[in-house]
Design an enzyme around this catalytic site. Structure first.
Site, PDB file in Angstrom:
ATOM      1  N   LYS A  42     -11.934  -4.604  -1.037  1.00 12.63           N
ATOM      2  CA  LYS A  42     -12.956  -3.552  -0.915  1.00 12.63           C
ATOM      3  C   LYS A  42     -12.575  -2.288  -1.662  1.00 12.63           C
ATOM      4  O   LYS A  42     -13.428  -1.549  -2.098  1.00 12.63           O
ATOM      5  CB  LYS A  42     -13.077  -3.104   0.552  1.00 12.63           C
ATOM      6  CG  LYS A  42     -13.610  -4.080   1.536  1.00 12.63           C
ATOM      7  CD  LYS A  42     -13.796  -3.343   2.872  1.00 12.63           C
ATOM      8  CE  LYS A  42     -13.598  -4.241   4.065  1.00 12.63           C
ATOM      9  NZ  LYS A  42     -12.233  -4.219   4.597  1.00 12.63           N
ATOM     10  N   LYS A  71      -5.976 -10.181  -4.869  1.00 13.78           N
ATOM     11  CA  LYS A  71      -7.043 -10.469  -3.907  1.00 13.78           C
ATOM     12  C   LYS A  71      -8.281  -9.634  -4.240  1.00 13.78           C
ATOM     13  O   LYS A  71      -8.157  -8.489  -4.643  1.00 13.78           O
ATOM     14  CB  LYS A  71      -6.501 -10.080  -2.520  1.00 13.78           C
ATOM     15  CG  LYS A  71      -7.388 -10.352  -1.377  1.00 13.78           C
ATOM     16  CD  LYS A  71      -6.810  -9.752  -0.107  1.00 13.78           C
ATOM     17  CE  LYS A  71      -7.069  -8.257  -0.022  1.00 13.78           C
ATOM     18  NZ  LYS A  71      -6.839  -7.659   1.295  1.00 13.78           N
ATOM     19  N   LYS A  87       0.833  -1.215   0.000  1.00 14.99           N
ATOM     20  CA  LYS A  87       0.000   0.000   0.000  1.00 14.99           C
ATOM     21  C   LYS A  87       0.860   1.255   0.000  1.00 14.99           C
ATOM     22  O   LYS A  87       0.506   2.254  -0.621  1.00 14.99           O
ATOM     23  CB  LYS A  87      -0.926   0.011   1.228  1.00 14.99           C
ATOM     24  CG  LYS A  87      -2.066  -0.975   1.103  1.00 14.99           C
ATOM     25  CD  LYS A  87      -3.064  -0.792   2.235  1.00 14.99           C
ATOM     26  CE  LYS A  87      -4.092  -1.895   2.205  1.00 14.99           C
ATOM     27  NZ  LYS A  87      -4.905  -1.953   3.413  1.00 14.99           N
TER      28      LYS A  87
HETATM   29  P1  TYM Z   1     -10.201  -6.471   6.213  1.00 16.61           P
HETATM   30  O1  TYM Z   1     -11.188  -5.445   6.639  1.00 16.61           O
HETATM   31  O2  TYM Z   1      -9.367  -6.185   5.012  1.00 16.61           O
HETATM   32  O3  TYM Z   1     -10.938  -7.837   5.957  1.00 16.61           O
HETATM   33  C1  TYM Z   1     -11.806  -8.440   6.905  1.00 16.61           C
HETATM   34  C2  TYM Z   1     -11.642  -9.949   6.847  1.00 16.61           C
HETATM   35  O4  TYM Z   1     -11.921 -10.432   5.538  1.00 16.61           O
HETATM   36  C3  TYM Z   1     -10.821 -11.224   5.074  1.00 16.61           C
HETATM   37  N1  TYM Z   1     -10.680 -11.023   3.625  1.00 16.61           N
HETATM   38  C4  TYM Z   1     -10.640 -12.009   2.718  1.00 16.61           C
HETATM   39  N2  TYM Z   1     -10.721 -13.341   2.839  1.00 16.61           N
HETATM   40  C5  TYM Z   1     -10.658 -14.075   1.709  1.00 16.61           C
HETATM   41  N3  TYM Z   1     -10.534 -13.525   0.469  1.00 16.61           N
HETATM   42  C6  TYM Z   1     -10.449 -12.197   0.294  1.00 16.61           C
HETATM   43  N4  TYM Z   1     -10.356 -11.672  -0.917  1.00 16.61           N
HETATM   44  C7  TYM Z   1     -10.506 -11.372   1.462  1.00 16.61           C
HETATM   45  N5  TYM Z   1     -10.457 -10.027   1.654  1.00 16.61           N
HETATM   46  C8  TYM Z   1     -10.548  -9.836   2.991  1.00 16.61           C
HETATM   47  C9  TYM Z   1      -9.613 -10.689   5.815  1.00 16.61           C
HETATM   48  O5  TYM Z   1      -8.576 -11.646   5.864  1.00 16.61           O
HETATM   49  C10 TYM Z   1     -10.197 -10.386   7.174  1.00 16.61           C
HETATM   50  O6  TYM Z   1     -10.242 -11.548   7.980  1.00 16.61           O
HETATM   51  N6  TYM Z   1      -6.414  -5.870   9.420  1.00 16.61           N
HETATM   52  C11 TYM Z   1      -7.733  -6.461   9.230  1.00 16.61           C
HETATM   53  C12 TYM Z   1      -8.769  -5.951  10.201  1.00 16.61           C
HETATM   54  C13 TYM Z   1      -8.395  -6.094  11.632  1.00 16.61           C
HETATM   55  C14 TYM Z   1      -8.386  -7.284  12.383  1.00 16.61           C
HETATM   56  C15 TYM Z   1      -7.997  -6.902  13.712  1.00 16.61           C
HETATM   57  C16 TYM Z   1      -8.655  -8.617  12.085  1.00 16.61           C
HETATM   58  C17 TYM Z   1      -8.014  -5.074  12.457  1.00 16.61           C
HETATM   59  N7  TYM Z   1      -7.788  -5.564  13.703  1.00 16.61           N
HETATM   60  C18 TYM Z   1      -7.866  -7.835  14.708  1.00 16.61           C
HETATM   61  C19 TYM Z   1      -8.527  -9.562  13.121  1.00 16.61           C
HETATM   62  C20 TYM Z   1      -8.139  -9.171  14.412  1.00 16.61           C
HETATM   63  C21 TYM Z   1      -8.203  -6.139   7.831  1.00 16.61           C
HETATM   64  O7  TYM Z   1      -7.680  -5.270   7.191  1.00 16.61           O
HETATM   65  O8  TYM Z   1      -9.284  -6.876   7.444  1.00 16.61           O
END
Ligand code: TYM
Length: 335
Positions: free
Chosen positions: A200, A197, A112
């Site tokens: 969003k 991937k 990023k």
């Molecule tokens: P985020 O908001 O990008 O995504 C939320 C969850 O969705 C999963 N995910 C996917 N799984 C499969 N295929 C995809 N294309 C895909 N895109 C997203 C992510 O792996 C995630 O589980 N850093 C984290 C948010 C976070 C978090 C935490 C998670 C902040 N604090 C503490 C767990 C524990 C994030 O950016 O997720």
């Protein structure tokens, strides 16, 4: 009792990747596995260029979608990260535990950050420190398990390292958590670009299925998915990533009654037939979520009430551990 924590950022509309990689497991399995907390991690949405009104709107939408997907406030705790100060309080102590080299090695920061620099934008310091805040999210609650998609593995590894290091330096304070990933669809790929991937915040959204897309839009996106040159349907994630992605989505959406993607491939002679079944399966999986979302969105008071109560419960669960960490590093208690 097992403690589970996971979170999702309100940086864009929720995608099929979020749902299959994480949210569906939270609703179907994880919330019943012990004491489970799920958070709309809004502070994480500020690490990149953001529009305040949009973050606000998306935070409510994500919370509503989590309830629509089946999170039950009588069973788990659902809350907004910025409502619980303990996350940021703990994050600072973990910044004093992590090293800058460790932070600069994080893949998401490198990707990023490079994208922002290439676009001539500055990189916010919080993008570098973001995994530390994520570690604080998890460690504040003493979570044993963190159900996430594949892209979060490195961040959970860092969380483990920080927990171990803190405990060694200052005495046993944190539980060392582990990531839990779904068997299929841990990394759903973009339908237009199977090397990336499904995200969003992808600029072109033709390859991204959003949870609230109309069924006709879902169908169009799936039917236009990039497949690979070569004929015949085969499950080969390296050589034929486009088709492998479709097979994984189909397997995750219950096509073939629980068969894995390799077995499912045997039932198809053409890409067209495969895409039609994928489109049907995705539309059916998303239908109840869309319907329930429409009901809940009409009752903002209910969602706000759930989040208020959730934050109160979460605060109660985090406070003691974070206070303990403050004392452990040598800060004067608040009396
Ligand atoms: P985020 O908001 O990008 O995504 C939320 C969850 O969705 C999963 N995910 C996917 N799984 C499969 N295929 C995809 N294309 C895909 N895109 C997203 C992510 O792996 C995630 O589980 N850093 C984290 C948010 C976070 C978090 C935490 C998670 C902040 N604090 C503490 C767990 C524990 C994030 O950016 O997720």
């Amino acid at each position: 009792m097992t403690r589970v924590f996971s979170g999702i950022k309100p940086t864009g509309h929720m995608t099929l990747g979020n749902y299959l990689g994480a949210v569906r497991q939270w609703a179907e399995v994880d919330q019943y596995r012990g004491e489970a907390l799920f958070s709309v991690v809004d502070l994480h949405a500020l690490t990149v260029e953001h529009e305040p009104a949009r973050v606000l709107r998306l935070s409510r939408q994500v919370a509503t979608l989590l309830l629509a997907a089946g999170l039950d406030p009588a069973v788990c705790t659902l809350f907004v990260q910025s409502h619980v100060d303990e996350h940021v309080r703990l994050s600072y102590l973990l910044e004093c535990t992590a090293t800058d080299g460790e932070m600069r090695r994080m893949i998401q920061y490198r990707e990023k950050g490079a994208r922002a620099r290439a676009a001539g934008e500055s990189v916010r310091l919080s993008l570098l420190t973001y995994p530390v805040l994520m570690a604080a999210d998890i460690l504040a609650y003493g979570a044993d398990e963190v159900p996430v998609g594949d892209d979060q593995t490195q961040h959970v590894e860092l969380t483990r390292d920080l927990a171990v290091r803190f405990n060694q330096r200052y005495g046993q304070t944190f539980v060392v958590p582990r990531a839990v990933k779904p068997e299929v669809a841990a990394r759903v790929m973009d339908l237009q670009d199977p090397a990336s991937k499904m995200g969003k915040t992808t600029a072109g959204t033709g390859g991204v299925v959003f949870l609230l897309d109309e069924p006709e839009v879902v169908r169009k996106k799936v039917m236009r998915a990039v497949t690979d040159s070569g004929s015949g349907v085969e499950y080969d994630p390296v050589g034929r990533p486009g088709v492998a992605n479709l097979l994984e989505i189909l397997a995750a959406c219950g096509g073939g009654d629980g068969s894995g993607p390799a077995v499912l491939a045997e039932g198809y002679a053409t890409y067209g037939a495969l895409k039609r079944d994928v489109a049907d399966a995705v539309v059916e999986v998303l239908r109840p979520v869309r319907e329930r979302h429409a009901e809940l969105a009409a009752d903002a008071g209910y969602v706000d009430g759930v989040l208020r109560e959730g934050a109160e419960r979460a605060r109660g669960m985090a406070r003691g551990r974070v206070d303990g960490a403050y004392r452990a590093v040598g800060l004067m208690g608040r009396g």
